[in-house]
Design a protein around this motif. Structure first.
Motif, PDB file in Angstrom:
ATOM      1  N   TYR A   1       9.725   6.359   5.032  1.00 20.05           N
ATOM      2  CA  TYR A   1       8.823   7.114   4.859  1.00 20.05           C
ATOM      3  C   TYR A   1      10.032   7.942   3.868  1.00 20.05           C
ATOM      4  O   TYR A   1      10.681   8.212   3.931  1.00 20.05           O
ATOM      5  CB  TYR A   1       8.078   7.530   5.919  1.00 20.05           C
ATOM      6  N   THR A   2       8.504   8.937   4.009  1.00 22.75           N
ATOM      7  CA  THR A   2       9.569  10.408   2.552  1.00 22.75           C
ATOM      8  C   THR A   2       8.718  11.471   3.269  1.00 22.75           C
ATOM      9  O   THR A   2       7.520  11.094   2.914  1.00 22.75           O
ATOM     10  CB  THR A   2      10.310  10.094   0.879  1.00 22.75           C
ATOM     11  N   VAL A   3       9.505  12.247   3.544  1.00 23.83           N
ATOM     12  CA  VAL A   3       8.716  13.557   3.759  1.00 23.83           C
ATOM     13  C   VAL A   3       9.463  14.932   3.149  1.00 23.83           C
ATOM     14  O   VAL A   3      10.500  15.015   2.603  1.00 23.83           O
ATOM     15  CB  VAL A   3       9.243  14.541   5.746  1.00 23.83           C
ATOM     16  N   MET A   4       8.310  15.774   2.291  1.00 17.42           N
ATOM     17  CA  MET A   4       9.116  16.333   1.438  1.00 17.42           C
ATOM     18  C   MET A   4       7.763  18.266   2.373  1.00 17.42           C
ATOM     19  O   MET A   4       6.869  17.873   2.400  1.00 17.42           O
ATOM     20  CB  MET A   4       8.473  16.418   0.097  1.00 17.42           C
ATOM     21  N   LYS A   5       8.963  18.754   2.617  1.00 21.11           N
ATOM     22  CA  LYS A   5       7.974  20.016   3.674  1.00 21.11           C
ATOM     23  C   LYS A   5       7.699  21.196   2.378  1.00 21.11           C
ATOM     24  O   LYS A   5       8.383  21.163   1.132  1.00 21.11           O
ATOM     25  CB  LYS A   5       9.456  20.301   4.416  1.00 21.11           C
ATOM     26  N   HIS A   6       7.261  22.248   3.033  1.00 21.28           N
ATOM     27  CA  HIS A   6       6.846  23.132   2.304  1.00 21.28           C
ATOM     28  C   HIS A   6       6.133  22.695   1.043  1.00 21.28           C
ATOM     29  O   HIS A   6       5.961  23.402   0.084  1.00 21.28           O
ATOM     30  CB  HIS A   6       8.166  24.515   1.913  1.00 21.28           C
TER      31      HIS A   6
ATOM     32  N   ALA B   1       3.703   8.723  14.961  1.00 21.74           N
ATOM     33  CA  ALA B   1       2.726   7.506  14.970  1.00 21.74           C
ATOM     34  C   ALA B   1       3.364   6.710  14.010  1.00 21.74           C
ATOM     35  O   ALA B   1       2.826   5.268  14.121  1.00 21.74           O
ATOM     36  CB  ALA B   1       1.186   7.963  15.298  1.00 21.74           C
ATOM     37  N   ILE B   2       4.330   6.469  13.433  1.00 21.50           N
ATOM     38  CA  ILE B   2       4.131   6.625  11.660  1.00 21.50           C
ATOM     39  C   ILE B   2       5.393   4.874  11.932  1.00 21.50           C
ATOM     40  O   ILE B   2       5.320   4.107  12.131  1.00 21.50           O
ATOM     41  CB  ILE B   2       4.536   6.785  11.012  1.00 21.50           C
ATOM     42  N   ASP B   3       6.293   5.681  13.064  1.00 20.96           N
ATOM     43  CA  ASP B   3       7.406   4.980  13.538  1.00 20.96           C
ATOM     44  C   ASP B   3       6.525   3.722  14.231  1.00 20.96           C
ATOM     45  O   ASP B   3       6.916   2.430  14.290  1.00 20.96           O
ATOM     46  CB  ASP B   3       8.605   5.235  14.264  1.00 20.96           C
ATOM     47  N   GLY B   4       5.837   4.327  15.044  1.00 18.92           N
ATOM     48  CA  GLY B   4       5.307   3.501  16.164  1.00 18.92           C
ATOM     49  C   GLY B   4       4.348   1.941  15.640  1.00 18.92           C
ATOM     50  O   GLY B   4       3.744   1.086  16.350  1.00 18.92           O
ATOM     51  N   ALA B   5       3.821   2.586  14.335  1.00 19.67           N
ATOM     52  CA  ALA B   5       3.137   1.577  13.888  1.00 19.67           C
ATOM     53  C   ALA B   5       3.732   0.581  12.554  1.00 19.67           C
ATOM     54  O   ALA B   5       2.809  -0.391  12.679  1.00 19.67           O
ATOM     55  CB  ALA B   5       2.398   2.502  12.587  1.00 19.67           C
ATOM     56  N   GLY B   6       5.242   0.890  13.248  1.00 18.16           N
ATOM     57  CA  GLY B   6       5.793  -0.081  12.627  1.00 18.16           C
ATOM     58  C   GLY B   6       6.141  -0.092  10.742  1.00 18.16           C
ATOM     59  O   GLY B   6       6.752  -0.558  10.649  1.00 18.16           O
TER      60      GLY B   6
ATOM     61  N   LYS C   1       0.353  -1.300  -0.123  1.00 19.42           N
ATOM     62  CA  LYS C   1       0.199  -0.221   0.037  1.00 19.42           C
ATOM     63  C   LYS C   1       0.708   0.985  -0.106  1.00 19.42           C
ATOM     64  O   LYS C   1       2.185   1.243   0.709  1.00 19.42           O
ATOM     65  CB  LYS C   1      -0.749   0.334   1.496  1.00 19.42           C
ATOM     66  N   ARG C   2       0.324   2.013  -0.419  1.00 19.87           N
ATOM     67  CA  ARG C   2       0.963   3.695   0.277  1.00 19.87           C
ATOM     68  C   ARG C   2      -0.428   4.524   0.017  1.00 19.87           C
ATOM     69  O   ARG C   2      -1.265   4.637   0.187  1.00 19.87           O
ATOM     70  CB  ARG C   2       0.989   3.985  -2.155  1.00 19.87           C
ATOM     71  N   LEU C   3       0.710   5.330   1.792  1.00 13.27           N
ATOM     72  CA  LEU C   3       0.097   6.168   2.232  1.00 13.27           C
ATOM     73  C   LEU C   3       0.385   7.523   1.810  1.00 13.27           C
ATOM     74  O   LEU C   3       1.697   7.861   1.977  1.00 13.27           O
ATOM     75  CB  LEU C   3       0.251   6.143   3.739  1.00 13.27           C
TER      76      LEU C   3
ATOM     77  N   ALA D   1       2.623  26.571   6.160  1.00 11.76           N
ATOM     78  CA  ALA D   1       3.679  25.754   5.117  1.00 11.76           C
ATOM     79  C   ALA D   1       2.725  23.866   6.100  1.00 11.76           C
ATOM     80  O   ALA D   1       2.864  23.547   6.966  1.00 11.76           O
ATOM     81  CB  ALA D   1       5.355  25.792   5.393  1.00 11.76           C
ATOM     82  N   ASN D   2       3.105  22.653   4.634  1.00  8.43           N
ATOM     83  CA  ASN D   2       1.814  21.435   5.072  1.00  8.43           C
ATOM     84  C   ASN D   2       3.381  21.213   4.785  1.00  8.43           C
ATOM     85  O   ASN D   2       4.603  21.054   3.756  1.00  8.43           O
ATOM     86  CB  ASN D   2       0.900  21.234   3.762  1.00  8.43           C
ATOM     87  N   ALA D   3       3.654  19.994   5.075  1.00  8.47           N
ATOM     88  CA  ALA D   3       4.400  18.319   4.841  1.00  8.47           C
ATOM     89  C   ALA D   3       3.392  17.816   4.187  1.00  8.47           C
ATOM     90  O   ALA D   3       2.512  17.172   4.054  1.00  8.47           O
ATOM     91  CB  ALA D   3       5.340  18.063   5.659  1.00  8.47           C
ATOM     92  N   HIS D   4       4.515  16.842   2.853  1.00  8.88           N
ATOM     93  CA  HIS D   4       3.866  15.777   2.800  1.00  8.88           C
ATOM     94  C   HIS D   4       4.233  14.623   2.339  1.00  8.88           C
ATOM     95  O   HIS D   4       6.377  14.687   2.817  1.00  8.88           O
ATOM     96  CB  HIS D   4       4.122  16.469   0.716  1.00  8.88           C
ATOM     97  N   VAL D   5       4.210  14.024   3.276  1.00  9.83           N
ATOM     98  CA  VAL D   5       4.118  12.124   4.167  1.00  9.83           C
ATOM     99  C   VAL D   5       4.181  11.093   2.531  1.00  9.83           C
ATOM    100  O   VAL D   5       3.004  10.949   2.585  1.00  9.83           O
ATOM    101  CB  VAL D   5       3.908  12.014   5.111  1.00  9.83           C
ATOM    102  N   LEU D   6       5.432  10.188   2.034  1.00  7.43           N
ATOM    103  CA  LEU D   6       4.703   9.070   2.047  1.00  7.43           C
ATOM    104  C   LEU D   6       5.512   7.477   2.194  1.00  7.43           C
ATOM    105  O   LEU D   6       6.319   7.895   2.801  1.00  7.43           O
ATOM    106  CB  LEU D   6       5.612   9.598   0.458  1.00  7.43           C
ATOM    107  N   VAL D   7       3.957   7.415   2.526  1.00  6.13           N
ATOM    108  CA  VAL D   7       5.176   5.737   3.531  1.00  6.13           C
ATOM    109  C   VAL D   7       4.314   4.592   2.506  1.00  6.13           C
ATOM    110  O   VAL D   7       3.533   4.597   1.945  1.00  6.13           O
ATOM    111  CB  VAL D   7       4.062   5.736   4.602  1.00  6.13           C
ATOM    112  N   PHE D   8       5.213   3.383   1.907  1.00  3.87           N
ATOM    113  CA  PHE D   8       5.303   2.453   1.855  1.00  3.87           C
ATOM    114  C   PHE D   8       5.266   1.104   2.726  1.00  3.87           C
ATOM    115  O   PHE D   8       6.173   1.476   3.282  1.00  3.87           O
ATOM    116  CB  PHE D   8       6.039   2.090   1.011  1.00  3.87           C
TER     117      PHE D   8
END
Length: 93
Positions: A28-33, A19-24, A2-4, A54-61
């Motif tokens: 992840y990839t973080v794109m800021k601004h 929370a992402i780390d805690g879920a195991g 899955k891609r989140l 400013a927002n961030a885009h977080v991408l998790v596979f």
């Protein structure tokens, strides 16, 4: 697999990454601004100077099992702080 995709306020990034780390999640990839236009209008260019809003885009596979844990931990954060999250299928090359 899955891609989140998450788009959240940069101020909430530490809580979301915890929370992402805690879920195991394996990573992840973080794109800021990140800017764009949503239901509340467009983002002001004055943000370039202050960073305010400013927002961030977080991408998790991840695998489905991890995604279920992510749902449990991220839903309360998104409900309280706002933001958006979408899940899609991901097929490795």
């Amino acid at each position: 697999m899955k891609r989140l995709d998450l788009v959240i306020s940069e101020r909430e990034l530490p809580a979301v990454l915890k929370a992402i780390d805690g879920a195991g999640a394996p990573g992840y990839t973080v794109m800021k601004h990140v800017t764009g236009r949503g239901p509340h209008g467009s983002v002001s260019e004055s943000m370039d100077f202050s960073g305010l809003g400013a927002n961030a885009h977080v991408l998790v596979f991840c695998e489905v099992e991890v995604l279920e844990k992510l749902r449990e931990s991220l839903k309360p954060l998104l409900s309280y702080f706002g933001g958006m999250a979408y899940v899609s299928e991901a097929t490795p090359l």
